[in-house]
Design a protein around this motif. Sequence first.
Motif, short mmCIF file in Angstrom:
data_model
loop_
_atom_site.label_atom_id
_atom_site.label_comp_id
_atom_site.label_asym_id
_atom_site.label_seq_id
_atom_site.Cartn_x
_atom_site.Cartn_y
_atom_site.Cartn_z
N LYS A 106 0.82 -1.21 0.00
CA LYS A 106 0.00 0.00 0.00
C LYS A 106 0.86 1.27 0.00
O LYS A 106 0.35 2.36 -0.16
CB LYS A 106 -0.93 0.00 1.21
CG LYS A 106 -1.95 -1.10 1.16
CD LYS A 106 -2.81 -1.10 2.39
CE LYS A 106 -3.77 -2.29 2.34
NZ LYS A 106 -4.51 -2.46 3.57
N SER A 107 2.15 1.11 0.22
CA SER A 107 3.07 2.24 0.26
C SER A 107 3.98 2.20 -0.97
O SER A 107 4.12 1.17 -1.62
CB SER A 107 3.92 2.21 1.52
OG SER A 107 3.08 2.32 2.65
N VAL A 108 4.60 3.32 -1.24
CA VAL A 108 5.39 3.45 -2.45
C VAL A 108 6.88 3.34 -2.15
O VAL A 108 7.38 3.95 -1.21
CB VAL A 108 5.11 4.84 -3.10
CG1 VAL A 108 6.03 5.10 -4.27
CG2 VAL A 108 3.66 4.93 -3.53
N SER A 109 7.57 2.55 -2.96
CA SER A 109 9.03 2.58 -2.96
C SER A 109 9.42 3.65 -3.96
O SER A 109 8.73 3.88 -4.95
CB SER A 109 9.59 1.23 -3.40
OG SER A 109 9.34 0.26 -2.41
N SER A 110 10.53 4.33 -3.68
CA SER A 110 10.87 5.44 -4.56
C SER A 110 12.36 5.48 -4.88
O SER A 110 13.19 4.92 -4.17
CB SER A 110 10.41 6.76 -3.96
OG SER A 110 10.96 6.95 -2.69
N LEU A 111 12.64 6.18 -5.97
CA LEU A 111 13.97 6.30 -6.53
C LEU A 111 14.19 7.76 -6.90
O LEU A 111 13.27 8.41 -7.42
CB LEU A 111 14.06 5.42 -7.78
CG LEU A 111 15.36 5.40 -8.55
CD1 LEU A 111 16.41 4.58 -7.78
CD2 LEU A 111 15.13 4.77 -9.93
N TYR A 112 15.37 8.26 -6.62
CA TYR A 112 15.73 9.63 -7.01
C TYR A 112 17.08 9.60 -7.70
O TYR A 112 18.00 8.92 -7.25
CB TYR A 112 15.82 10.54 -5.78
CG TYR A 112 14.48 10.88 -5.20
CD1 TYR A 112 13.88 12.10 -5.47
CD2 TYR A 112 13.80 9.99 -4.39
CE1 TYR A 112 12.63 12.41 -4.95
CE2 TYR A 112 12.56 10.30 -3.85
CZ TYR A 112 11.99 11.52 -4.15
OH TYR A 112 10.76 11.82 -3.63
N ASP A 113 17.20 10.34 -8.78
CA ASP A 113 18.47 10.54 -9.45
C ASP A 113 19.31 11.42 -8.54
O ASP A 113 18.85 12.48 -8.11
CB ASP A 113 18.21 11.22 -10.80
CG ASP A 113 19.46 11.40 -11.63
OD1 ASP A 113 20.57 11.46 -11.06
OD2 ASP A 113 19.32 11.48 -12.87
N ALA A 114 20.53 11.01 -8.22
CA ALA A 114 21.37 11.79 -7.30
C ALA A 114 21.70 13.17 -7.85
O ALA A 114 21.99 14.09 -7.09
CB ALA A 114 22.66 11.03 -7.00
N ASP A 115 21.63 13.33 -9.18
CA ASP A 115 21.90 14.63 -9.80
C ASP A 115 20.68 15.54 -9.82
O ASP A 115 20.80 16.72 -10.16
CB ASP A 115 22.41 14.44 -11.23
CG ASP A 115 23.78 13.79 -11.26
OD1 ASP A 115 24.56 13.99 -10.31
OD2 ASP A 115 24.07 13.07 -12.24
N ASP A 116 19.50 14.99 -9.51
CA ASP A 116 18.27 15.79 -9.51
C ASP A 116 17.29 15.23 -8.49
O ASP A 116 16.37 14.49 -8.83
CB ASP A 116 17.64 15.81 -10.90
CG ASP A 116 16.41 16.70 -10.97
OD1 ASP A 116 16.10 17.40 -9.98
OD2 ASP A 116 15.74 16.70 -12.01
N THR A 117 17.49 15.59 -7.24
CA THR A 117 16.63 15.05 -6.18
C THR A 117 15.32 15.80 -6.03
O THR A 117 14.57 15.53 -5.10
CB THR A 117 17.38 15.03 -4.83
OG1 THR A 117 17.82 16.36 -4.53
CG2 THR A 117 18.56 14.08 -4.86
#
Length: 139
Positions: A106-117
Amino acid sequence: MKQRHMSVLGYIILALTLTGCGSNDFRTDGIEEVRVSKSDGFSSFQERDVVTFDESESIRVFEDMLREADELPGVANSVGPEYDIEVHFEDGETDRYYLWLNDDPKSVSSLYDADDTNIGYRLPADVTEELIDLLESGD
């Protein structure tokens, strides 16, 4: 008049559903290896206790992660990341990401580009499950 607005709203929702919330331009071709470590936070990538994945099946999991990540609306995750990920390519280039995994469907896993957080990306439940399995086996 109300009927017409509802119809237009329905078409907009359908269009967004069919096209997704967003896409990304993460590179997935020519991945040579992926290095993962527990994160120390946003300021730097942790260089100790790194696990390297270079087998084709493991690399496929990370390719799926990058390919299937959909842009999240809103503000970046304020809690420090769980994992630092470095994707090394055959041409010598390296991309870096921050990863938060959540095994609650029910919750979201997430990913961020280290160059554009400033922009976060949602990971599908099946990709999250594959990542959890892979990272647990790599410990």
